[in-house]
Design a protein around this motif. Sequence first.
Motif, PDB file in Angstrom:
ATOM      1  N   LEU A   1       0.813  -1.213   0.000  1.00  0.00           N
ATOM      2  CA  LEU A   1       0.000   0.000   0.000  1.00  0.00           C
ATOM      3  C   LEU A   1       0.850   1.268   0.000  1.00  0.00           C
ATOM      4  CD1 LEU A   1      -2.799   1.311   0.161  1.00  0.00           C
ATOM      5  CD2 LEU A   1      -2.667   1.096   2.644  1.00  0.00           C
ATOM      6  N   ALA A   2       1.946   1.257   0.758  1.00  0.00           N
ATOM      7  CA  ALA A   2       2.776   2.461   0.860  1.00  0.00           C
ATOM      8  C   ALA A   2       3.358   2.869  -0.476  1.00  0.00           C
ATOM      9  CB  ALA A   2       3.898   2.246   1.878  1.00  0.00           C
TER      10      ALA A   2
ATOM     11  N   ASP B   1      -4.103   9.641   4.819  1.00  0.00           N
ATOM     12  CA  ASP B   1      -4.521  10.339   6.035  1.00  0.00           C
ATOM     13  C   ASP B   1      -3.330  11.083   6.646  1.00  0.00           C
ATOM     14  OD1 ASP B   1      -7.182   9.450   6.024  1.00  0.00           O
ATOM     15  OD2 ASP B   1      -6.600   7.539   6.912  1.00  0.00           O
ATOM     16  N   LEU B   2      -3.626  12.161   7.359  1.00  0.00           N
ATOM     17  CA  LEU B   2      -2.580  12.962   7.988  1.00  0.00           C
ATOM     18  C   LEU B   2      -2.237  12.393   9.358  1.00  0.00           C
ATOM     19  CD1 LEU B   2      -3.799  16.559   7.064  1.00  0.00           C
ATOM     20  CD2 LEU B   2      -1.876  15.318   6.083  1.00  0.00           C
TER      21      LEU B   2
ATOM     22  N   ARG C   1      -0.117   7.521  14.307  1.00  0.00           N
ATOM     23  CA  ARG C   1      -0.652   7.155  13.000  1.00  0.00           C
ATOM     24  C   ARG C   1      -2.164   7.386  12.977  1.00  0.00           C
ATOM     25  NH1 ARG C   1       0.352   1.336  12.168  1.00  0.00           N
ATOM     26  NH2 ARG C   1      -1.704   1.050  13.120  1.00  0.00           N
ATOM     27  N   ASN C   2      -2.614   8.006  11.923  1.00  0.00           N
ATOM     28  CA  ASN C   2      -4.036   8.290  11.743  1.00  0.00           C
ATOM     29  C   ASN C   2      -4.723   7.052  11.178  1.00  0.00           C
ATOM     30  OD1 ASN C   2      -6.569   9.137  10.862  1.00  0.00           O
ATOM     31  ND2 ASN C   2      -5.840  11.123  10.166  1.00  0.00           N
TER      32      ASN C   2
ATOM     33  N   ASP D   1       1.413  12.884   5.882  1.00  0.00           N
ATOM     34  CA  ASP D   1       1.066  11.494   5.564  1.00  0.00           C
ATOM     35  C   ASP D   1       2.351  10.680   5.502  1.00  0.00           C
ATOM     36  OD1 ASP D   1      -0.048   9.148   4.774  1.00  0.00           O
ATOM     37  OD2 ASP D   1      -0.599   9.802   2.762  1.00  0.00           O
ATOM     38  N   PHE D   2       2.790  10.196   6.638  1.00  0.00           N
ATOM     39  CA  PHE D   2       4.063   9.483   6.718  1.00  0.00           C
ATOM     40  C   PHE D   2       3.968   8.051   6.203  1.00  0.00           C
ATOM     41  CE2 PHE D   2       4.430  12.805   9.980  1.00  0.00           C
ATOM     42  CZ  PHE D   2       5.653  13.365   9.640  1.00  0.00           C
TER      43      PHE D   2
END
Length: 497
Positions: A196-197, A395-396, A410-411, A389-390
């Motif tokens: 996903l990343a 999401d932030l 993590r959001n 968004d790390f």
Amino acid sequence: MAMRFNHSFPLLCCLSLPILLPACGDSNSDSGNQGSSPKQTPGSPATSAGTQRLLAYERSAYYASLSEWPQALQELQPLLTGSGVRPEDRVRAATIHLQAGALTEATALLDLAKREGSDSLAARYIRARIASYDFETLELARDIYEGLLKDAPDDLATQYALARVYEELDPEDDATWEANQVRAKELFRSVLKRELAHGGAWYVSALYRMYVLSVDSPDAEVRQKYAQAWKGMESIGAEAVSTMVLNEGELARLTAPDPTQNPTVKLTHKPTYELRQTLEINTPGVHGVLVRDLNGDRLADVAWLDDSGLLWNLQGPEGQFTAHRVWPQSADHFRVADLSRDGLLDVILIRDGRLSVLDHDVQEGGPKLTETTISATLPGDLSDLELGDFDHDGDLDVLAVGAYGLTMLRNDGVGRIPEREADQVRGTWTDVTKDLALSVPFPLSWCAIEDFDADHDLDFLVGGKGGTLLASSLRGGKFEDATQSLFGDGSAGEQEP
């Protein structure tokens, strides 16, 4: 005889769903993306013609982002007439025609660009998309995509689009049909390997197709695997790419131009400034002053915290400011961000080490903030905070620092999903600090976020009296200490750069 099960949608109506997870930058190709600016000599002012071209690109990309295709094409029209028409401008216009459903016009522009000696990755991708709209030319689309993958093997959009074509091909013999399905799954799995990343929306879309294809699998474990994986994606509001997104992919995206160096102009006179208005501060303890467009009217507003809470001063069309006491309780820090992706800036409020989320709604008379039950507790007093968004999920997330060190939250679905019911189940903040695999042996007073190493990942820089730390993202929630590459011994850092 093999039984054929076709659970895929016809390509003409392929998943018309909004994209919620952006495709990541590492699947792009600089030679194909249509957002690149015309090359200019560094340090030299842009010519008038070059400036007009850049403005036409930017305006056209803006209207394209709104799916206003006639206006997007109109902005490009001056570049398509007269002498000096560039092939890449024809390809850009062809992309717009495709999005508008004018396939004949799009094909004519691509043919003209090819005769002029240009057959770019973007042009070939658009040509394949046009071919995929007709079942009679699906084999042509397949051949173009396969050739494209040889030149852009890492392009996830091309892999996904080619897999969809293989799904739709309907050969006469069952052996070829089965081979096509095997090839489609092979391509989908190739996208899923990026996770996903890295894969973003293309990962989500490939996962959805594998879920659909697994429905008829005789293997119960396979069915359960993809059913659970897709259920997890749905729980965070993830959706497959729409036809419009697939039309542009990554190689033919109608993006705004890259920034170019501003020309230097010699001043003939000194600028003058005059005081337009003074904002009165009638309460003590003002801190955390923020200048931002808080209500989306393109005018700069001013917000601050004081002993009475949070005050928003919203600017009117005549330059006047109107004060709104949007929150009646004092706090130590605040930040604004569109956590729900609904166009309204929500508020993150920090008081005594507790982080709270306030939803922003519009009501008659001004903004309304509503406290949610979503909160997180920091291990000490906060010095600075950044949102970014790390983990590449759209999401932030929160990076918070203080004398205690740093915290990464993590959001996991904190924001509302606008198209769902008002009483929807909300997510939370998850403390993933330990997963960062970083050691910060000194107190911190500030933090900054940026893609410092230009690898399309969000890194962060933190510092305090004890030094600095540059954390470079490795994706997957991991970071490495890259301080040496930027600061040497890392001794500088008490002041934020």
